[in-house]
Design a protein around this motif. Sequence first.
Motif, PDB file in Angstrom:
ATOM      1  N   GLY A  16       0.816  -1.206   0.000  1.00  0.00           N
ATOM      2  CA  GLY A  16       0.000   0.000   0.000  1.00  0.00           C
ATOM      3  C   GLY A  16       0.849   1.254   0.000  1.00  0.00           C
ATOM      4  N   ALA A  17       1.938   1.254   0.781  1.00  0.00           N
ATOM      5  CA  ALA A  17       2.840   2.407   0.814  1.00  0.00           C
ATOM      6  C   ALA A  17       3.505   2.603  -0.540  1.00  0.00           C
ATOM      7  N   SER A  18       3.925   1.516  -1.183  1.00  0.00           N
ATOM      8  CA  SER A  18       4.568   1.613  -2.501  1.00  0.00           C
ATOM      9  C   SER A  18       3.590   2.136  -3.542  1.00  0.00           C
ATOM     10  N   TRP A  19       2.335   1.663  -3.485  1.00  0.00           N
ATOM     11  CA  TRP A  19       1.319   2.163  -4.422  1.00  0.00           C
ATOM     12  C   TRP A  19       1.116   3.661  -4.234  1.00  0.00           C
ATOM     13  N   LEU A  20       1.048   4.115  -2.976  1.00  0.00           N
ATOM     14  CA  LEU A  20       0.833   5.529  -2.706  1.00  0.00           C
ATOM     15  C   LEU A  20       2.015   6.361  -3.200  1.00  0.00           C
ATOM     16  N   ARG A  21       3.210   5.853  -2.989  1.00  0.00           N
ATOM     17  CA  ARG A  21       4.382   6.576  -3.476  1.00  0.00           C
ATOM     18  C   ARG A  21       4.355   6.695  -5.000  1.00  0.00           C
ATOM     19  N   ALA A  22       3.947   5.629  -5.680  1.00  0.00           N
ATOM     20  CA  ALA A  22       3.860   5.665  -7.137  1.00  0.00           C
ATOM     21  C   ALA A  22       2.821   6.681  -7.605  1.00  0.00           C
ATOM     22  N   LEU A  23       1.705   6.799  -6.882  1.00  0.00           N
ATOM     23  CA  LEU A  23       0.685   7.786  -7.233  1.00  0.00           C
ATOM     24  C   LEU A  23       1.251   9.194  -7.128  1.00  0.00           C
ATOM     25  N   PHE A  24       1.979   9.474  -6.042  1.00  0.00           N
ATOM     26  CA  PHE A  24       2.619  10.782  -5.902  1.00  0.00           C
ATOM     27  C   PHE A  24       3.548  11.050  -7.088  1.00  0.00           C
ATOM     28  N   ARG A  25       4.327  10.063  -7.438  1.00  0.00           N
ATOM     29  CA  ARG A  25       5.256  10.230  -8.559  1.00  0.00           C
ATOM     30  C   ARG A  25       4.522  10.524  -9.862  1.00  0.00           C
TER      31      ARG A  25
END
Length: 927
Positions: free
Chosen positions: A443-452
């Motif tokens: 979930g944290a990795s998905w959120l980071r990708a969304l920010f990117r």
Amino acid sequence: MSSSDPALLVLTDSQDIDEQHGARVEVANGLASPSLHSNGDNRYKPSLFHRMRHDKSVLCMAVSKDRIYAGAHRGEILVYRLDTFEREAVLVGHSSSVLGLALSSDYTLLFSSSGDRTVNVWDTSTLTLLYSIYSTYDTGDVFCVTYSADLQVVYLGAQNTSIQWYDLKEKESRPRPKPSAHPSFRQDRFFDSSGPGGVRTPRQCSSERPRDTKGSLSLEIDKHYIRQYAHFGYVYCMLLAAGSIFGYRGEEVLISGGGDGAIKLWRLDADNSGALRSLGQLDDGREEGHSVLTIALDGMFLYSGRLGGEINVWDLETRQLVRNLKTTIGDVLTLTIGGGYLFSAGMDGVVEKFNSQYEPVAHFKSHAGLVLSSAFTIHKGKAMYVTGGNDSTVSVWDVSDCHRTQATGLRTTNEQLFDSLRAFVSYRTVSSDARYKGDCRRGASWLRALFRNFGAATHMLNADDGYNPIILAKFRGNAATAAQRKKILFYGHYDVIAAENEKGKWLMDPFSLEGIDGHLYGRGVSDNKGPIMAAIYAVAELVSEKALEADIVFLIEGEEECGSRGFSKTIQDNKSLVGDIDWILLANSYWLDDHVPCLTYGLRGVIHASVQIESNHPDLHSGVDGSSRLDEPLKDLVLLLSKLTGEKGSVLIPGFYDPIMAVTRDERALYDEITKVLLERNPDLGDSEELADSLMRRWRDPSLTFHGFKTSGPNNSTIIPHLARSALSLRLVPNQESHVIVKSLIEYLHKEFSKLETKNTLTITIDHQAEPWLGDVHNAIFKTLEAAIMEVWGPIYGRRRSSLVTRPAAPSSLTSPPSRPVTSTGPTTSNTLAHGSVTPPDSPVILSPTGTSAQAPMRARKPLYIREGGSIPTIRFLEKEFGAPAAHLPIGQASDSAHLDNERLRLLNLYKGRDIFKKVFRDLPRK
């Protein structure tokens, strides 16, 4: 039994321009919903977008630019907003089932036909009934209705095989019918006939008309405006087509389908009040066929659905049968054309979808019972297929998997916000359970990708001891140098409370976001994933518009539900990476009720402690070893804890109350405003002084609570345990420093323990502590938030008044609607005033966009400034660490059920929250 709007996309084209919306649409590959019961090519399977529940069957449907109108059993018309799917109103103008709905071409008039033998004409801007039209003859059920805007003539198809019409241009010149002529006063030839022996039971004719008929004008159809035996069977469906198809340019042609299996064409005589002139019928070579239940028009092609699962495709220019399709859905009860596809539906709740080559490409379950009505629309670039059924629901299907608008720039629409939140909720980011450690990371990795994807510079800050990581994301403002740009920090958390549905308490899988009745249901949707998504999309829109002046820094942690473990140290270790901060903003709480926006300016702090007393002897037997001289740990513990509290729960720790600030005049005024607003809507809450005192006790008074005892040894009544432990918590208020209270607590307990002169030993453990927080309601960030709330939400309404609709409570399942609409109620004080709405029971309203009564007087009002009894450990820490003031924006409603089963967030609140964040991120740097 609804026919589609003729002004829809042409079925024979794979790409088209939707004239109404000016959007280019194209065929694209889509993904099927995992919950869909369907087969066929995955590219063409729609996903369920939202579902609205009622307590009666949904029989017919019409869709305008911004609303869904659904006709229901027993005379109701449900009005839903297309942007938020909230039920805006319930119109009651019929005394029997609403069987047909139609809209004028400019969407200003709504026409409804019913089993009560009337046709009603509604003003869609005010949702008021203008006219009630009925015939001099006994028509029986009026199955369908349509309207010629050019002629201003209403046409109706009836059970008695007739088609009748009324010229609205003549409404002022024609004599007014007597009230006794209304169908509700007429004798029914069947039900009012004589019984055995020639005796007839007197009929009780009530003078009470349906609720919303008051003030409307009754219009009676002249006997000359009736086409008797238009069909040799019931007239089930009608629609209007351009006369140019048949060679009558500038005119309209009425097409009707009936129980005799015939499809007939009628020219409208403009010189004779729209009278019908027969143009013959479409001939398929059969002497008779199954009843025509529904028809849909697409350019020059007409589609007719029949009993037995048959769909006929007609070329209207040549009047020839082009194709005969055989469906697998049984009787075809409704047809809709849109997005280059034909949707047919009927028995068993199944929808079958055909492409432009008439090939079935999808087959999916839409309702638990019959699908009785359907419509297609494109709302703000999103293609939607809407169905209604006898399972008392309206389903909205996302069909953009087949036709997607080509957007420019960043995809920051409401639909994309919804899609991102759905993906975010699907991650089981439960921080309290080691089994979900991997889910938290994903979930944290998905959120980071969304920010990117939105252009932010991101870092994954790993905490010590294996705690979940913190996402740091920075959006850079437009100003040339960093020194010129203000910095706003948004804090949130991606972890959630555990949720399971083994006992069926949730309406759906807690980690599969689902839209129901204008709300989004799913674990974490309100606490705190929805607000995080709203903030991200607010910044993304400013970036795409090149209107972001400040740097926006996101700190999203994954341990908040476990006391923000490792957060403080990780931020201190990476403070230089975070940088300087000017303001801090978070959104992790709720309004006081379901209607009035709030701003939170204060939170209590908390200390969790364990007090343990232990002896040097093992567990003993009270009968063998019990003695008055024995130092029993549990007895000592009880004596010691009794020293912590006094009369009426007062805390006896020395100096505990000394730092607490007295109530100021300005603060008292805030409480007066809160009680005034709550009592306007909920007079049953009682006295304003008592209500204010109750809120103060929960928000600004400290407290001490014992949470239970644990002892060593077997769990039976003869054991003297060698160890006894108790958990306690202290809630602190501003000016009380947690480290000072901890020191006082430990010293006081050791002092009182020494007085016991016992051989046992005392151990005090501080398990967790968080500072209280009090914001400055007069500073720039609160004032900017206040202005943004007032602009986005608009006027806040006064006390509710009786009007048109009751707000429904949530039934236990989608297929088990409530027995009647009811108003949700809840506790009477505190933030959960906050675990349920405080709307008075049985208070009918027509809902405004804010969910308040459109009949109540409007007045501009500031949001309520509130405090909370709970704690968020990070706020005061962030203020101290970065030297920046914080503000707390509640987005959710009181009834969101955060931490409980069926957690939800109103879709309107999600969109409005995004708009508020956008204005704050834009305007605050200018202060």
